[in-house]
Design an enzyme around this catalytic site. Structure first.
Site, PDB file in Angstrom:
ATOM      1  N   GLU A 139       0.812  -1.222   0.000  1.00 53.82           N
ATOM      2  CA  GLU A 139       0.000   0.000   0.000  1.00 53.82           C
ATOM      3  C   GLU A 139       0.833   1.254   0.000  1.00 53.82           C
ATOM      4  OE1 GLU A 139      -0.803  -2.493   1.847  1.00 53.82           O
ATOM      5  OE2 GLU A 139      -2.821  -2.988   1.146  1.00 53.82           O
ATOM      6  N   HIS A 208     -10.508  -4.808  10.404  1.00 49.03           N
ATOM      7  CA  HIS A 208     -11.162  -4.577   9.127  1.00 49.03           C
ATOM      8  C   HIS A 208     -12.417  -3.740   9.287  1.00 49.03           C
ATOM      9  CE1 HIS A 208      -8.489  -7.887   8.263  1.00 49.03           C
ATOM     10  NE2 HIS A 208      -8.627  -7.610   6.978  1.00 49.03           N
TER      11      HIS A 208
END
Lengths: 403, 394
Positions: A139, A208
Site C-alpha cells: 500500500e 477490518h
C-alpha cells in the site's frame, strides 16, 4: 435538497446565473426534482458537444408537472435506471475513464479479479492492464506511485481494498499527497483519488472495521467526501476524479448493495456540499455514510412521535459545508450529530467544535454527538451492534434534546 | 554568461600562446572545443547481473570545462549556505551536498531535461543542475518569496516542474515510490524518458524501496534507482546499518552497477548506460560511491562518527573538483590562472545572489493560505457566511 447539477465546459455561464436557493429546494422527493418546473436551474449536460443541441431540446420537452400522473406513458416517471451502489461507482468510474485518457486505476485485485467489491469489474478487459493496474500488496508504495504519477499530470485512482490498509500509506497520503502543492509553491497539483470501503461491517473484526476519516481529517491539502447513496456515489466519484485536489472518497462496506434509481443523464455533484435528506423544523441531525440510514429509520419513529427532524447528510467531511449546516442551525436551534467514527477525535468532534465556534448564538441546547464507542470493534454480533449508534439511541437523544 | 566566459578564456589563451610557446608548453586543446576527447575512468565499474559499460568515456574539452565551472558553483553555494546557516539566516534543517557534486553534474551530462529526477532532502545542487538559479536557492533557503517554492518549502523542498525535477522530500525513502510513479507515468504516456530516483545509503534499508523495486521490475518501468552511498546514514556507518552494504547487489533480480561517485566522467558513463538499459529492459540500480564533507546536516558536526583524517584524506585524494582540475591542466585545456579566475567569478556570483536574496521580502501573511488547495472547484476554508454555494467545474 442541496444537490447540484453541474454542466461540463461551456455550461459555466448557465450554472453561474441560476441559483439553487436552498429555500426553494424543500422538495422532499428527488424524483420530482429531475423533472421539476424550475427549468432554468437544472442543467444536465451530455459530455460531447455534438449532443448539446439534443440535450437542450430534450429539456424543452420535459414535463413541468411535479407529480407524474398515472397512466402516462411518458418516460419522465420512469426516467433513469436502477442500480446498486457499487454499480453506480462503476458507472461513474467508467464514464470518467472514457472521457479522459489520463484517468487510471491502481490497487489490489482491481484488474483481472474485477475489484474485491466489483467496482472495477470489466474495466481491465476494456482498458488494458496498464490503465487498470493490479498492484502487489504494498500500500505504501503503490499509493506513493499514484502520487508520483499524479505529479506528472496523470489522474490515478488508488483503491484500498479496505480503508484500514491505507494506514500503511499514511506517510505518503499525509506528507506527499496533501503537502506537495503547498511546499512546491503551487508548481505541482496532485489530482489523485484515494477510495475504498471502510466502516463497521458484519463481524469483520477489529482491524477490518476501521473508520479512517478521523485520522485523515487534519491533513492539510486533501479533501474528504463520504458517499451514502448510489446517486451521490456516482456524482462524488466523478467530481473527485475531475478535481485537481487530492480527494479521499470514503465508501462503506455495508452500503454497496443499496439499490436506487439514478438519472440517465450525466451529472456531477459538488464535493463541498451537504445533502438535505429531510427538511424539518425541530432539530438538525447531521450524519454521513451508513449512519444516514439509521437516522432515517429513527426519523420514522420520531415523526410518529410528533417530532420534525431535519436530516442533513454532510457528505463533505473536509471541508465542512458550514453554509448548509449554518442555515439549518439557524432554523432549528438544536443539533444532533450521528456518526460512525470513534468518539475521540472523530468527525463529530471537529463538527461540534466548528458549529460551536460559528453558530453558538443560534443554539438553544448543547450539541449532542452520538458516535461509536472508543473500542476496537469486537467480533461478536451483539457486541458489534453496541459499538455503533443504533436508531433507538438516536430517538432517545432527540427526545432529550427537544425537551 | 557561459559563452562569454569561455570566450574570455580563449582570449586569454591567445595572449598566452606566444608565452606558452616560449615556455615550450604547447596548448593542446582550447577550452571551448567540442572535439571528442576520450578519457578513462579512474576505477572500473563493478556490475551485478549486467555487463559493465566501458571505462573509456567520450567527452570534450568544453564539457570538462563546464563540469569544472558547475561543480565550483555548487561547492561555493554549499559553503556559502554553511556560513548563512551559522549567521542564522537559514534555519531548520540544511543538508549540504559538498563532496557529492560529481553525481549531480555527471547525471545531468548524460540525460536531457525531459528525463525526471527525484531526490531526498540533499537537493540544493540537483536543483541547480536542473536549471535552478542561485537566487532561487538562496531565496528559498532564507524563506523569501523569490525562492523556488516561494519560501514555503525550505531547504528540503526544491522543485522545478518545467525541467522535470520533482524534489525535494523530507521523509527518508518516501521519494522512492514517487519516483516509480514518475516512471509509471512515462511508460503510460509512452515517452522515451527515464526517471532517476536518488536515495541514500540510509534509505537503502527502507521497505518501500524494495516494494517499489518489485513493482518497477514487474512492469518494466523506466526507473533508475541511484543510491548515493556516502557511507553514513546520519551518524551510523553503513556497515552498522546494513547486513549487506553492497547496495548495487541488493536489488537481487534487478541489475546493478557500482560507480565511483567522485569521478564525474564515471558517473556520466554510468547514467548514459543506465538510461539505455532502462528504456529497453526496465529498472536498474546505480550505487554511487561518494562522500560528503559536511555532517549529515548543519546540526551535525560530522566528526563524532568519523575521524578528521578520513575527511581530509578523501578531500585530498578523491575530491571531484580537484580531479577535473587535474584533467583540465593535464590536457592543457585551461591554465591555473583561468581556473582560479573561474573560481573567483563563481564566488562573486554566489555573493551577488546572496545579496539579492537578502533584499527579497518575506512572504506576505496572506500567503499562508495560498496553494493549500487548487482553486477551480471553489475549495477554500468555508465560513458560516459563505454566500457562494456553487463551484464551476473545469
Amino acid at each position: 435538497m442541496a444537490t447540484l447539477f453541474q454542466g461540463v465546459g461551456a455550461v459555466t455561464p448557465f450554472s453561474a446565473s441560476s441559483s439553487l436557493d436552498s429555500n426553494k429546494l424543500l422538495l422532499p422527493s428527488r424524483k420530482s426534482l429531475s423533472i421539476s418546473d424550475s427549468r432554468g436551474s437544472i442543467f444536465v449536460y451530455r459530455s460531447d458537444a455534438l449532443n448539446l443541441k439534443a440535450a437542450t431540446r430534450k429539456q424543452d420537452l420535459l414535463i413541468p408537472n411535479a407529480v407524474a400522473t398515472k397512466g402516462e406513458t411518458s418516460t419522465s416517471a420512469k426516467s433513469g435506471h436502477e442500480l446498486l451502489l457499487f454499480e453506480a461507482l462503476h458507472e461513474g468510474l467508467e464514464e470518467e475513464m472514457e472521457r479522459d485518457p489520463r484517468v487510471c486505476v491502481m490497487g489490489e485485485d482491481v484488474g483481472h479479479y474485477g475489484g474485491s467489491y466489483k467496482v472495477t469489474k470489466g474495466l481491465a478487459e476494456k482498458y488494458g492492464d496498464l490503465r487498470v493496474l493490479d498492484t502487489p500488496i504494498a500500500e505504501n508504495s503503490f499509493t506513493g506511485m499514484g502520487i508520483g504519477a499524479a505529479m506528472t499530470g496523470l489522474r490515478p485512482i488508488v483503491e484500498g481494498m479496505n480503508m484500514g490498509f491505507l494506514l500503511l500509506a499514511f506517510n505518503q497520503i499525509s506528507n506527499n499527497c496533501g503537502m506537495l502543492h503547498y511546499t512546491s509553491g503551487g508548481q505541482f497539483t496532485i489530482p489523485i483519488v484515494i477510495r475504498g470501503p471502510g466502516g463497521v461491517g458484519r463481524q469483520l473484526g477489529a482491524e477490518h472495521s476501521q473508520r479512517l476519516e478521523s485520522y485523515f481529517q487534519s491533513i492539510p491539502g486533501i479533501q474528504m467526501v463520504a458517499c451514502s447513496t448510489p446517486y451521490n456515489a456516482k456524482g462524488l466519484m466523478k467530481a473527485a476524479i475531475r478535481s485537481e485536489n487530492p480527494v479521499i472518497l470514503f465508501e462503506h462496506v455495508l452500503l454497496y448493495n443499496l439499490k436506487e434509481r439514478i438519472p440517465d443523464e450525466e451529472y456531477v455533484l459538488s464535493l463541498e456540499e451537504a445533502e438535505m435528506v429531510r427538511p424539518g423544523e425541530h432539530i438538525t441531525i447531521l450524519t454521513y455514510s451508513r449512519m444516514r440510514y439509521h437516522v432515517m429509520q429513527a426519523a420514522k419513529t420520531l415523526v410518529n412521535k410528533g417530532y420534525d427532524p431535519e436530516v442533513i447528510d454532510i457528505r463533505s467531511l473536509k471541508p465542512f459545508d458550514l453554509y448548509t449546516i449554518g442555515c439549518s442551525v439557524k432554523k432549528t436551534h438544536r443539533v444532533l450529530i450521528v456518526e460512525e467514527c470513534m468518539r475521540t477525535g472523530g468527525i463529530g468532534a471537529s463538527l461540534t467544535a466548528a458549529i460551536t465556534e460559528n453558530f453558538h448564538d443560534y443554539l438553544d441546547a448543547p450539541i449532542v454527538c452520538l458516535s461509536s464507542q472508543d473500542v476496537p470493534t469486537p467480533y461478536a454480533g451483539t457486541l458489534e451492534e453496541w459499538t455503533v449508534v443504533q436508531p433507538a439511541q438516536i430517538v432517545s437523544a432527540v427526545e432529550q434534546l427537544c425537551q | 554568461m557561459a559563452l562569454s566566459r569561455i570566450a574570455s578564456s580563449t582570449h586569454a589563451s591567445n595572449l598566452l600562446k606566444p608565452l606558452s610557446a616560449a615556455l615550450s608548453i604547447r596548448r593542446v586543446i582550447s577550452s571551448d572545443s567540442t572535439d571528442p576527447l576520450t578519457i578513462e575512468t579512474s576505477l572500473p565499474f563493478i556490475s551485478h547481473k549486467c555487463d559493465a559499460p566501458p571505462r573509456a568515456v567520450d567527452t570534450s574539452a568544453s564539457e570538462l570545462f563546464s563540469f569544472f565551472r558547475d561543480m565550483a558553483t555548487m561547492r561555493r553555494m554549499e559553503i556559502a549556505a554553511d556560513s548563512l546557516y551559522k549567521a542564522k539566516l537559514i534555519r531548520g534543517f540544511c543538508h549540504l551536498y559538498d563532496g557529492q557534486e560529481a553525481v549531480a553534474i555527471g547525471m545531468e551530462a548524460a540525460i536531457t531535461k525531459k528525463d525526471a529526477i527525484i531526490t531526498a532532502y540533499r537537493d540544493h545542487c540537483i536543483f541547480i543542475g536542473r536549471g535552478g538559479t542561485l537566487l532561487e536557492v538562496f531565496g528559498e533557503l532564507m524563506g523569501r518569496i523569490c525562492g523556488g517554492s516561494k519560501g514555503k518549502g525550505g531547504s528540503m523542498h526544491f522543485y522545478r516542474k518545467q525541467t522535470n525535477f520533482f524534489g525535494g522530500h523530507g521523509i527518508v525513502g518516501a521519494q522512492i515510490p514517487l519516483g516509480c510513479g514518475l516512471a509509471f507515468a512515462q511508460r503510460y504516456s509512452k515517452e522515451e524518458n527515464v526517471t532517476f530516483t536518488l536515495y541514500g545509503d540510509g534509505a537503502a534499508n527502507q521497505g518501500q524501496l524494495f516494494e517499489a523495486l518489485n513493482m518497477a521490475a514487474l512492469w518494466d518501468l523506466p526507473a533508475i534507482l541511484v543510491c548515493e552511498n556516502n557511507h553514513y546514514g546520519m551518524g551510523t556507518a553503513e556497515w552498522r546499518a546494513a547486513k549487506n552494504p553492497a547496495y548495487y547487489k541488493r536489488g537481487d533480480y534487478v541489475p546493478g552497477l557500482k560507480v565511483d561517485g567522485m569521478d564525474v566522467l564515471a558517473v556520466k558513463q554510468a547514467c548514459k548506460f543506465a538510461k539505455e538499459h532502462a528504456l529497453k529492459n526496465g529498472p536498474l540500480i546505480l550505487e554511487m560511491d561518494t562522500y560528503r564533507y559536511h555532517g549529515h546536516s548543519m546540526s551535525d558536526p560530522g566528526s563524532t562518527y568519523r575521524t578528521r583524517d578520513e575527511i581530509s584524506g578523501v578531500r585530498q585524494e578523491r575530491d571531484p573538483i580537484e580531479r577535473v582540475r587535474k584533467l583540465l591542466l593535464a590536457h592543457d585545456i585551461a591554465s591555473e590562472k583561468e581556473l582560479k579566475d573561474i573560481e573567483k567569478q563563481v564566488r562573486k556570483d554566489v555573493d551577488d545572489a546572496i545579496a539579492k536574496a537578502k533584499e527579497c521580502p518575506m512572504p506576505d501573511p496572506s500567503e499562508l493560505f495560498t496553494n493549500v488547495y487548487v482553486k477551480g472547484l471553489g475549495v477554500e476554508s468555508f465560513g458560516a457566511d459563505r454566500k457562494e454555494v456553487r463551484a464551476t467545474l473545469p
